[in-house]
Design an enzyme around this catalytic site. Structure first.
Site, mmCIF file in Angstrom:
data_model
loop_
_atom_site.group_PDB
_atom_site.id
_atom_site.type_symbol
_atom_site.label_atom_id
_atom_site.label_comp_id
_atom_site.label_asym_id
_atom_site.label_seq_id
_atom_site.Cartn_x
_atom_site.Cartn_y
_atom_site.Cartn_z
ATOM 1 C CG HIS A 285 -2.127 -0.870 0.915
ATOM 2 N ND1 HIS A 285 -2.693 -1.605 1.873
ATOM 3 C CD2 HIS A 285 -2.703 -1.194 -0.370
ATOM 4 C CE1 HIS A 285 -3.785 -2.308 1.274
ATOM 5 N NE2 HIS A 285 -3.869 -1.849 -0.063
ATOM 6 N NE ARG A 392 -7.709 -8.207 -11.858
ATOM 7 C CZ ARG A 392 -6.785 -7.785 -12.663
ATOM 8 N NH1 ARG A 392 -6.550 -6.412 -12.209
ATOM 9 N NH2 ARG A 392 -6.345 -8.312 -13.705
ATOM 10 C CD GLU A 530 -11.260 -15.590 -16.586
ATOM 11 O OE1 GLU A 530 -9.935 -14.745 -16.299
ATOM 12 O OE2 GLU A 530 -12.138 -15.367 -15.495
ATOM 13 C CG ASP A 554 -6.975 -16.491 -15.270
ATOM 14 O OD1 ASP A 554 -5.901 -17.045 -14.911
ATOM 15 O OD2 ASP A 554 -7.548 -15.637 -14.721
ATOM 16 C CB CYS A 601 -10.322 -6.356 -18.962
ATOM 17 S SG CYS A 601 -11.029 -7.957 -18.557
HETATM 18 C C1 PEP Z 1 -7.787 -12.082 -16.536
HETATM 19 O O1 PEP Z 1 -7.668 -13.259 -16.355
HETATM 20 O O2 PEP Z 1 -7.203 -11.642 -17.963
HETATM 21 C C2 PEP Z 1 -8.146 -11.046 -16.009
HETATM 22 C C3 PEP Z 1 -8.434 -9.917 -16.352
HETATM 23 O O3 PEP Z 1 -8.455 -11.257 -14.514
HETATM 24 P P1 PEP Z 1 -7.396 -11.641 -13.650
HETATM 25 O O4 PEP Z 1 -6.158 -11.086 -14.082
HETATM 26 O O5 PEP Z 1 -8.178 -10.807 -12.113
HETATM 27 O O6 PEP Z 1 -7.514 -13.175 -13.547
HETATM 28 MG MG MG Z 2 -8.738 -14.082 -14.763
#
Ligand code: PEP
Ligand code: MG
Length: 689
Positions: A285, A392, A530, A554, A601
């Site tokens: 943080h 998230r 994903e 992912d 994303c």
């Molecule tokens: C992803 O898996 O691309 C994603 C955006 O989520 P995270 O990185 O939180 O798994």
């Molecule tokens: Mg993910």
């Protein structure tokens, strides 16, 4: 046999000199104390021998120049490593370099100022009677109350730039109340009849053990918050006031073992030019907050407090993690120049951050932010995000050892909704593996899994733990009237699972209806794509979803069978793998055919080279880490999109990631020569060379 005759023993400073000497010879040095022998060219190995004054060390030197090496080594030990009789080092003006983790960008040059943040020493004391036990419990409670007051005071004086992070201090208040700290320390005092400080240390050690199992770096770093809170209580217990940052009255670079978020709140940005710490990681943080203050910070230097002397001249490169101690004039000139270029570049980027991400030929691209907790919302908006493309929501589940209640979630979600409105927030339901939570196995009924990435996590966990899931959905729906929410389910692997998640959502909607509670009935429901199975049936899923967001972090891991957190296979994690590009393309096509929104994303959205590929594959909406937004916007504003798509035709036919990368690099250099030719980028990262 070498005898350690200097007061401080073989501390980092002395060990550093041995390593330096070893570097001058071809022969190899081994040092042995008792029966343990270590490599004499490794500072950490030497330190691990633990040699105080009076120790005897055996040196074994193997190689051609062993004799000269041994003579020099003996001289070094006899010279007491340059230490004075009082056990201090004469100011050293030799150039030295160190490297740590850059966590807040920028370049600064200035004098070192040590801030004593060494851990409070706690001694064991056995309590002899009931009265003493009661007194110790009172002392502990009083120290905790004092800590709460101190944190509240920091909170009320929080500087404007880090106001969005006030929640970190709230987290600290929550930690003070947490049963793993508060109740368990009191129980230990009662049960083990030990002093409060000792009992608290033991409680913290237990939490350390708990966190050790956590592989996720972000969650693991929350231990820093526990440490910082417990240090505050310990110093209240012992009555030792830690060095205060408010006493710093001239421009300096802080060198400390560790800094807490409260320290950052105290910082006067006119005086603190940079921060170096021995410990800490990217996601601590204090790192996140110092970035908001625009102070260059490098953490994880391990022995900065031992090696750097007060008053040393330092160059801190918060973009690369390089530290130069007592640089020579040429190096200073080089870095002054680098600093000028960096700030010129930064101001050019800053100028565009609030302008629309419109390509030079008039295409409107949408750039949103990925956030992990409420406190990042302000920074997201300030960096020019046109909404939150991925919230998230795991944070509130990770910081306590019980599930957050509906009201806690609602408060958090409704605040974000209000702050970002009228722009949208894509809120992702709980995407967590049971091993990442602080919640005990018994509460979730899960046992330790050998392979959590393929286990009961994310939507699978939620569909298994319906009450946990429904509580979150209720909070999201209730908060949806305060802004513009889109709801997204992660890790969907098939249609049945998505429909099941939607059914749970509908049942929550019905119960809200029955209770007469308002929510947005039209809330768009989407899928985080994903898993490769989801890309294969994207056409089918698209008929049932309102939008797709592609989660490449992912997707790459599952498509290439590469554990994203395993450093041994990190080199095989290839975002530009042709299979990954084809999967993305397939999802975009499926979404377009069905007329639903498709965005991306994953981390690659913030990568300057990747964004060119993604635009060429038809994507026009991205969500990325906050720090990348200004640069990506600047690039987009300079890009002729039609030409990019034209020039990138055929990219899906390239056979390897290397081919893709060199193809894109060449195109990037011709399309955006100002950005890619000057060499200001370190490709594939967001830093600046
Ligand atoms: C992803 O898996 O691309 C994603 C955006 O989520 P995270 O990185 O939180 O798994
Ligand atoms: Mg993910």
């Amino acid at each position: 046999m070498l005898k350690v005759i200097n007061e401080l023993g073989i501390h980092a400073h002395a060990a550093g000199q041995i390593v330096e000497l070893a570097g001058k010879y071809r022969a190899k040095l081994f040092l042995q104390k008792d029966s343990r022998e270590v490599d004499g060219s490794s500072i950490l190995s030497i330190l691990s021998l633990a040699c105080p004054k009076g120790s005897e060390i055996k040196a074994r030197i193997v190689g051609v120049d062993a004799k000269e090496f041994m003579d020099d080594l003996e001289r070094l030990f006899k010279s007491k490593f340059g230490e004075t009789e009082q056990g201090q080092y004469r100011p050293r003006k030799k150039i030295m370099k160190m490297k740590g983790f850059p966590v807040s960008p920028g370049i600064t040059i200035g004098k070192a100022h040590h801030l004593d943040r060494s851990r409070t020493t706690v001694f064991y004391r056995k309590l002899i009677n009931k009265k003493e036990v009661e007194r110790e419990i009172d002392r502990f409670k009083h120290a905790v109350d004092m800590a709460k007051e101190q944190i509240q005071k920091f909170k009320s004086n929080i500087p404007e730039q880090v106001k969005g992070y006030a929640f970190v201090l709230d987290t600290h208040l929550m930690i003070l109340d947490d049963s793993l700290i508060f109740d368990s320390t009191i129980q230990r005092i009662q049960r083990e009849k030990v002093n409060a400080g000792w009992a608290l240390k033991k409680s913290v050690n237990t939490i350390h053990q708990l966190f050790k199992k956590v592989e996720d770096e972000y969650i693991g770093r929350r231990m820093d918050d526990v440490d910082s809170v417990s240090e505050r209580v310990l110093s209240n217990l012992t009555g030792v006031d830690p060095d205060s940052l408010t006493e710093i009255k001239k421009e300096v670079i802080i060198v400390a073992h560790v800094l807490s978020p409260c320290d950052i709140v105290e910082i006067n940005v006119n005086h603190v030019m940079g921060i170096l710490t021995d410990v800490g990681g990217r996601t601590s943080h204090m790192a996140i907050m110092s970035e908001a203050l625009e102070i260059p910070v490098v953490v994880g230097l391990e022995s900065a407090t031992d090696i750097i002397v007060d008053g040393d001249l330092l160059i801190v490169d918060g973009n690369t993690g390089d530290i130069i101690i007592n640089p020579d004039p040429d190096t200073i000139i080089t870095y002054e120049d680098k600093k000028k270029r960096y700030y010129r570049y930064k101001s050019a980027i800053d100028r565009v951050r609030h302008l629309p991400a419109e390509t030079s030929d008039g295409y409107k691209i949408t750039i949103k932010a990925n956030i992990e907790f409420l406190g990042e919302t302000k920074a997201a908006i300030e960096n020019g995000a046109e909404g939150v493309g991925l919230y998230r929501t795991e944070y509130l589940y990770m910081i306590k050892n019980n599930f957050p209640d509906e009201q806690t979630l609602f408060d958090d979600y409704s605040q974000i909704a209000k702050m970002v409105a009228p722009n949208p927030v894509t809120i992702r339901t709980l995407d967590i593996a049971s091993d990442k939570m602080m919640i005990s196995d018994s509460e979730i009924g899960a046992s330790k899994e050998n392979n959590p990435a393929l286990g009961l996590q994310s939507i699978r966990f939620c569909l298994n733990e319906r009450n946990v899931f429904k509580t979150q959905l209720r909070a999201i729906l209730r908060a949806s009237v305060y802004g513009n929410f889109r709801l997204m389910f992660p890790m969907i692997s098939g249609l049945g699972q998505f429909l099941e998640a939607k059914r749970v959502l509908k049942s929550v909607m019905r119960s809200l209806d029955r209770e007469g509670i308002e929510y947005n009935r039209e809330i768009p429901i989407g899928i985080l794509i994903e898993i490769p199975s989801a890309t294969s049936i994207a056409d089918i899923l698209a008929r049932h979803a309102d939008f797709f967001s592609i989660g490449t972090n992912d997707l790459i891991q599952y498509a290439l069978a590469i554990d994203r957190d395993n450093e041994h296979v990190a080199h095989l994690y290839e975002p530009f793998h042709p299979a990954v590009l084809r999967m993305i393309h397939q999802v975009v096509e499926a979404g377009n055919n069905e007329g639903i929104d498709v965005s991306l994303c994953g981390e690659i959205a913030g990568d300057p080279l990747a964004i060119l590929i993604l635009l060429s594959l038809g994507l026009e909406e991205f969500s990325m880490n906050i720090g990348s937004i200004p640069l990506i916007k600047k690039m987009i504003r300079m890009l002729p999109l039609r030409e990019v798509r034209d020039q990138f035709k055929g990219i899906l036919q390239l056979p390897t990631s290397e081919n893709v990368e060199s193809f894109v690099l060449k195109k990037a250099q011709s399309l955006l020569p100002d950005i890619f030719k000057e060499g200001v980028f370190r490709y594939r990262t967001t830093g600046i060379e």
